[in-house]
Design a protein around this motif. Structure first.
Motif, short mmCIF file in Angstrom:
data_model
loop_
_atom_site.label_atom_id
_atom_site.label_comp_id
_atom_site.label_asym_id
_atom_site.label_seq_id
_atom_site.Cartn_x
_atom_site.Cartn_y
_atom_site.Cartn_z
N SER A 192 0.72 -1.14 -0.01
CA SER A 192 -0.02 -0.05 0.02
C SER A 192 0.89 1.23 0.03
CB SER A 192 -0.76 -0.08 1.29
OG SER A 192 -0.24 0.42 2.49
N PRO A 193 0.24 2.42 -0.38
CA PRO A 193 1.06 3.58 -0.47
C PRO A 193 1.51 4.19 1.15
CG PRO A 193 -0.81 3.75 -1.89
CD PRO A 193 -0.87 2.59 -1.01
N VAL A 194 0.74 3.76 1.93
CA VAL A 194 0.86 3.84 3.38
C VAL A 194 1.90 3.11 4.19
CG1 VAL A 194 -1.41 4.97 3.46
CG2 VAL A 194 -1.13 2.87 4.17
N ALA A 195 2.43 2.33 3.41
CA ALA A 195 3.30 1.21 4.20
C ALA A 195 4.48 1.94 5.11
CB ALA A 195 3.98 0.30 2.94
N PRO A 196 5.07 2.96 4.38
CA PRO A 196 6.15 3.70 5.36
C PRO A 196 5.53 4.34 6.72
CG PRO A 196 6.39 4.37 3.14
CD PRO A 196 4.97 3.70 3.28
N TRP A 197 4.35 4.63 6.60
CA TRP A 197 3.67 5.28 7.85
C TRP A 197 3.08 4.06 8.86
CZ3 TRP A 197 3.59 7.17 2.94
CH2 TRP A 197 4.15 8.33 2.90
N VAL A 198 2.70 3.06 8.31
CA VAL A 198 2.00 1.99 9.16
C VAL A 198 2.72 0.84 9.69
CG1 VAL A 198 -0.24 2.78 8.29
CG2 VAL A 198 1.00 0.84 7.21
N LEU A 199 3.93 0.55 8.89
CA LEU A 199 4.65 -0.61 9.24
C LEU A 199 6.12 0.03 9.64
CD1 LEU A 199 4.14 -3.08 6.11
CD2 LEU A 199 3.37 -3.31 8.60
N PRO A 200 6.78 -0.58 10.68
CA PRO A 200 8.13 -0.11 11.07
C PRO A 200 9.26 -0.25 9.82
CG PRO A 200 7.02 -1.52 12.63
CD PRO A 200 6.31 -1.62 11.33
N TYR A 250 -5.70 -0.51 -16.17
CA TYR A 250 -5.41 0.98 -16.21
C TYR A 250 -4.12 1.38 -15.42
CZ TYR A 250 -5.96 5.94 -15.32
OH TYR A 250 -5.70 7.43 -15.33
N PHE A 251 -3.95 0.73 -14.18
CA PHE A 251 -2.81 1.41 -13.59
C PHE A 251 -1.43 0.64 -14.05
CE2 PHE A 251 -5.58 2.53 -9.99
CZ PHE A 251 -5.01 3.71 -9.68
N LEU A 252 -1.61 -0.69 -14.66
CA LEU A 252 -0.46 -1.40 -15.31
C LEU A 252 -0.15 -0.83 -16.70
CD1 LEU A 252 -1.44 -5.04 -14.57
CD2 LEU A 252 0.75 -3.56 -13.67
N MET A 253 -1.04 -0.50 -17.38
CA MET A 253 -0.51 -0.24 -18.90
C MET A 253 -0.87 1.14 -19.00
SD MET A 253 -0.06 -3.38 -19.59
CE MET A 253 0.11 -3.32 -21.19
N ILE A 254 -1.85 1.95 -18.56
CA ILE A 254 -1.83 3.35 -18.89
C ILE A 254 -0.95 4.37 -17.92
CG2 ILE A 254 -3.50 5.28 -19.19
CD1 ILE A 254 -3.87 2.83 -21.03
N GLU A 255 -1.29 4.09 -16.55
CA GLU A 255 -0.48 4.72 -15.83
C GLU A 255 0.90 4.31 -15.36
OE1 GLU A 255 -1.27 7.57 -13.87
OE2 GLU A 255 -3.39 7.85 -14.52
N ARG A 256 1.31 3.18 -15.91
CA ARG A 256 2.50 2.66 -15.87
C ARG A 256 2.98 2.70 -14.39
NH1 ARG A 256 4.78 2.96 -21.18
NH2 ARG A 256 3.20 2.97 -22.36
N LYS A 257 2.01 1.89 -13.34
CA LYS A 257 2.34 2.12 -12.08
C LYS A 257 3.26 0.90 -11.90
CE LYS A 257 0.63 6.00 -10.65
NZ LYS A 257 1.45 7.21 -10.36
N SER A 258 3.64 0.32 -10.64
CA SER A 258 4.21 -0.78 -10.32
C SER A 258 3.39 -1.67 -10.37
CB SER A 258 5.18 -0.61 -9.22
OG SER A 258 4.36 -0.69 -7.87
N PRO A 259 3.77 -3.09 -10.52
CA PRO A 259 2.74 -4.13 -10.37
C PRO A 259 2.22 -4.17 -9.01
CG PRO A 259 4.54 -5.06 -11.86
CD PRO A 259 4.97 -3.60 -11.03
N GLY A 260 3.04 -4.17 -8.07
CA GLY A 260 2.67 -4.31 -6.72
C GLY A 260 1.25 -3.24 -6.30
N LEU A 261 1.67 -1.99 -6.72
CA LEU A 261 0.71 -0.87 -6.34
C LEU A 261 -0.62 -1.07 -7.22
CD1 LEU A 261 0.39 1.65 -5.02
CD2 LEU A 261 1.37 2.96 -6.72
#
Length: 861
Positions: free
Chosen positions: A49-57, A452-463
């Motif tokens: 998740s995008p909030v990983a740095p804030w919710v996980l040590p 959409y996120f994979l092919m258009i936005e080109r975000k990482s597969p995980g996100l």
């Protein structure tokens, strides 16, 4: 000898035993195991998740691979019995001990991080013993989940690490050997072995996609896809088999397992195929061929797509682009195989629905084209909203998706929910597409979000998988209460409770499905670590070169066979790691020596295709055994028939090695359309030749002519090369001028010869990237290829190499001499050879139509 078809509960146990573990302890222990599996899914979702740095040590994020493996090892001990007779309703004490000890040792690097860093990453005696114990427990866990093949293969490589210097080992593969401390540092303490790239990909990407598939299936999408395929194709000749092919392609989106794919769609389609005239073996073979094809179908490709990103060094978008066309035309060919089988055997149709074949084909083309256009067009309203409301665009888009979802659920609520049909019913009714399509349109929403996120936005597969999975959370919890609201059932609270239970069950299923994949990537890391530690990849190249005598085609055939053998008994993920670690360098090195220089992605796909064929081919074809369990047919015969049906999958890798247009490499969009059209015709012609039936039964000369036509359509450059050479030779001293004048993104074909550090003489061609235009030829080579060339004593030599640069990774060494440059020749377009091939095809079709009318043979419609 024919087997006995298994009952539904036995088939589910088969899938469970292979993919999710066959043990389901009752009571408090069962709840505890479920809670652990649920916590694993929650951890992985938070990690992506995008909030990983804030919710996980930070230390949990940095050591996520160790945590990932600890979960897998512990859950393997809980849900996979150690042997056939072990208890399945409770967890024995020895499994508690093995699970807890394995989890602790997987977390060894997390618990003793400061000590390991203080030692410079090198293992002391205590670390080495802990690592050895960890490997032992990993092998036990892998044996539970994957069977003996993976463990034996890893042990062979591990023995080579320790005893590769023995006199017993032939001189050709002997190496210096390693001490226990050095080997264990490499395999367990550093990120070169077990905790290497493969386990990292499993942690970052694969889990989310497996969870996405489990949740989508729990929501009911699997049954919806099968119903839609059967409703669209069931009325055609061989309709159930065609539905099996299309249904398996769709199920491939939510299943990374060929065995699960076989059983999920096969329990419905195989009995129906048998009813219309397919033998038990042929019915099972169609299901096997289509299910295994799901492993080469983007976007997941049995998790191999994410590994290719790391191994090849290109973006996920590029991997999917290159892998898409071969997978699609392979499925088209399989539908055609089924059609020809149905026509040859004059099979009856199911139901009284009358729709022409061409209308059905156009309907499916329009559906998939419409879905692709929808995914592509989504970017425009997103951009408008983002531009208009930059601060609150995310929330507004979420609300709009929610509104669309509610509207689609309202549409679904107007009809009854879909329930699995009984293929053994006396009367089989075809689903009415006009009604059932409404019941599951909202299942497409998470897939649209993912694409959409994979092919258009080109975000990482995980996100990308995170946002699609997050939408599925919402769908699972709300779909039942919303339907109850729209139908006026008045059971909102009860339906909401059911939704929450479905969500929790889906997350538990996703975690259990990941156990085998997590252990497979960890165990395969031992093989990868052995290759990097010992340099055995070079040994494999020498071995294949010796056997092939330097013949290029024979070398590729040997690599294909070795990839198939290495892949036997392995799940897709481990399969790809093993064959790519050992075989890719062989093709690259020996191909370059023979003048064959191909992009690295083509080589990776080549070995991957043959690796997954092990799921089909006896004696270890796991998918074939699963299909035989459904059909009651002979497993070995099913495997050989499925391999025959998969010949188009066997041929395609040879095609795209010599014609990379098929992978859409360096082609424009309009060239891509031509390549798709011509390749589709080519694969259908090849299928007609191998099935010995085009319009009617082939004569020998017609089969030969069809094979020649298919070859020409796939590789027209072969004939042009006979007339005009593809490259012009230029002298070495022109290298800088040619590099400077080349356009942006071009690659330079350079001949180099020299001596390696171990004394081996090399004379080969290399394809060096030049990157962006601008600057001198020297600068472009230095910047993009990572090597500095200088003129000295009338020769151009390699003066410097960038550490980790492209040239160094290709094996280029200092003081090598440039022997020449190859530039593309200005010659006729190779597409001219399509014309005589298509004219010959038309002639064969004309002759066969006349013969069919005279002889009264069935004609494909």
């Amino acid at each position: 000898m024919a087997g006995k078809a298994l009952r539904d509960d036995e088939l589910q146990e088969l899938v469970s035993a292979n993919d999710a573990g066959g043990r389901n302890p009752a009571g408090a222990v069962g709840l505890f195991v479920a809670a652990v599996a649920l916590s694993w899914s929650i951890f992985q979702v938070l990690l992506a998740s995008p909030v990983a740095p804030w919710v996980l040590p930070g230390d949990l994020i940095n050591n996520s691979r160790q945590i990932h493996l600890a979960y897998a090892v512990f859950l393997a001990a809980m849900v996979y019995p150690l042997w056939r007779g072990a208890p399945r309703d409770r967890v024995p004490l020895y499994d508690w001990a093995l699970g807890l000890a394995g989890a602790f040792l997987a977390l060894y690097g997390y618990f003793f991080y400061d000590k390991i860093v203080g030692n410079g990453g090198l293992a002391d005696d205590a670390d080495a013993l802990a690592a050895l114990a960890g490997l032992t427990l990993l092998f036990i866990a892998a044996y539970r989940t994957l069977g003996p093949v993976m463990v034996i293969l890893a042990l062979v490589f591990l023995f080579y690490v320790f005893f590769g210097s023995s006199d017993v080992v032939p001189d050709q593969i002997r190496w210096a050997g390693a001490s226990l401390r050095k080997a264990m540092s490499h395999m367990w303490i550093t990120s070169e072995g077990v905790f290497g790239i493969a386990l990292g990909v499993s942690t970052k990407f694969v889990f989310l996609f497996v969870l996405f598939g489990a949740l989508l299936d729990k929501a009911g999408a699997g049954n919806y896809f099968i119903k839609m395929a059967f409703g669209a194709l069931g009325h055609l000749k061989g309709g159930p088999a065609k539905a099996a092919v299309v249904g398996s392609a769709a199920t491939g989106l939510i299943s990374g397992s060929s065995i699960a794919n076989v059983v999920t769609t096969g329990t419905f389609t195989i009995p129906l195929m048998k009813r219309v005239g397919f033998s038990a073996e042929k019915a099972g073979s169609v299901e096997v061929a289509s299910s295994v094809n799901g492993q080469i179908m983007p976007p997941v490709m049995g998790a191999a797509a994410f590994l290719m990103v790391e191994y090849v060094g290109i973006s996920y978008f590029e991997v999917i682009t290159h892998a898409f066309l071969p997978a699609v035309i392979s499925y088209i060919a399989l539908v055609y195989i089924v059609h020809l089988e149905a026509v040859k055997q004059r099979m009856p149709t199911i139901g009284d629905k009358v729709v022409s074949t061409w209308r059905t084909i156009m309907g499916m083309v329009l559906f998939f084209a419409g879905f692709a256009i929808l995914c592509y067009a989504t970017q425009y309203p997103v951009r408008w909203i983002t531009a208009a409301v930059p601060e609150g665009a995310g929330w507004l888009l979420a609300v709009l998706v929610g509104v669309v979802y509610v509207a689609l659920v309202w549409l679904a609520a107007q009809t009854d929910d879909l329930h699995p049909d009984d293929p053994e019913a006396e009367i089989v009714e075809l689903p009415d597409l006009g009604e059932i399509y409404k019941t599951g349109l909202y299942y497409l929403l998470p897939i649209v979000v993912l694409v959409y996120f994979l092919m258009i936005e080109r975000k990482s597969p995980g996100l990308s998988a995170f946002w699609a999975t997050f939408l599925l959370f919402f769908i699972l919890v709300t779909q039942k209460p919303l339907k109850a609201l729209f139908r006026g059932d008045g059971e909102l609270l009860g339906r909401a409770r059911e939704g929450v239970i479905d969500l929790i069950a889906g997350m538990i299923d996703g975690a259990r499905n990941m156990i085998g994949i997590g252990l497979a990537t960890a165990t395969a890391g031992i093989i990868v670590g052995t290759v990097s530690l010992t340099g055995i990849g070079q040994v494999m190249a020498d071995f294949v070169e010796f056997l092939s005598g330097g013949n290029l085609i024979l070398m590729l055939i040997l690599v294909a066979v070795l990839s198939l053998i290495l892949g036997m008994g392995l799940p897709t993920t481990a399969n790809y790691i093993v064959v790519s670690s050992l075989m890719v360098a062989v093709v690259v090195e020996l191909g370059a020596q023979s003048g064959l220089i191909v992009p690295l992605i083509a080589v990776h796909l080549f070995v991957f295709y043959f690796g997954i064929m092990a799921d089909v081919t006896p004696p270890v074809g796991l998918a074939s055994f699963a299909a035989a369990a459904v059909s009651g047919g002979d497993a070995i015969k099913t495997g050989f028939t499925a391999f025959f049906y998969s010949l188009r999958t066997v041929v395609l890798p040879f095609v795209f090695i010599f014609n990379t247009d098929l992978l859409l490499i360096d082609v424009t969009w309009w060239q891509g359309i031509i390549v798709f059209a011509v390749s589709t015709v080519g694969i259908l012609v090849f299928t007609a030749a191998t099935m010995n039936w085009f319009v009617t039964r082939n004569r020998i000369w017609e089969t030969v002519a069809l094979l020649l036509i298919a070859f020409t359509l796939f590789r027209p450059g072969f004939w042009l090369d006979r007339i005009e050479p593809p490259f012009q030779q230029r002298p070495a001293e022109e290298v800088f001028a040619i590099a400077e004048a080349a356009p942006a993104g071009a690659e330079l074909r350079v001949g180099l010869e020299g001596v390696t550090l171990d004394g081996s003489e090399v004379s080969s061609n290399f394809l060096l990237p030049l990157g962006e235009a601008g600057g001198s030829g020297f600068d472009r080579l230095s910047r993009s290829a990572g090597l500095d060339l200088v003129e000295r004593d009338g020769e151009v030599i390699v003066d410097l190499l960038a550490f980790g640069g492209v040239a160094e990774q290709m094996g280029v060494d200092f003081d090598w001499v440039v022997t020449g440059i190859e530039v593309e020749a200005d010659r006729l377009p190779k597409e001219l050879f399509f014309l005589p091939a298509l004219l010959l095809l038309g002639l064969i079709a004309y002759l066969q139509q006349g013969r069919a009318r005279r002889e009264g043979e069935p004609v494909p419609a």
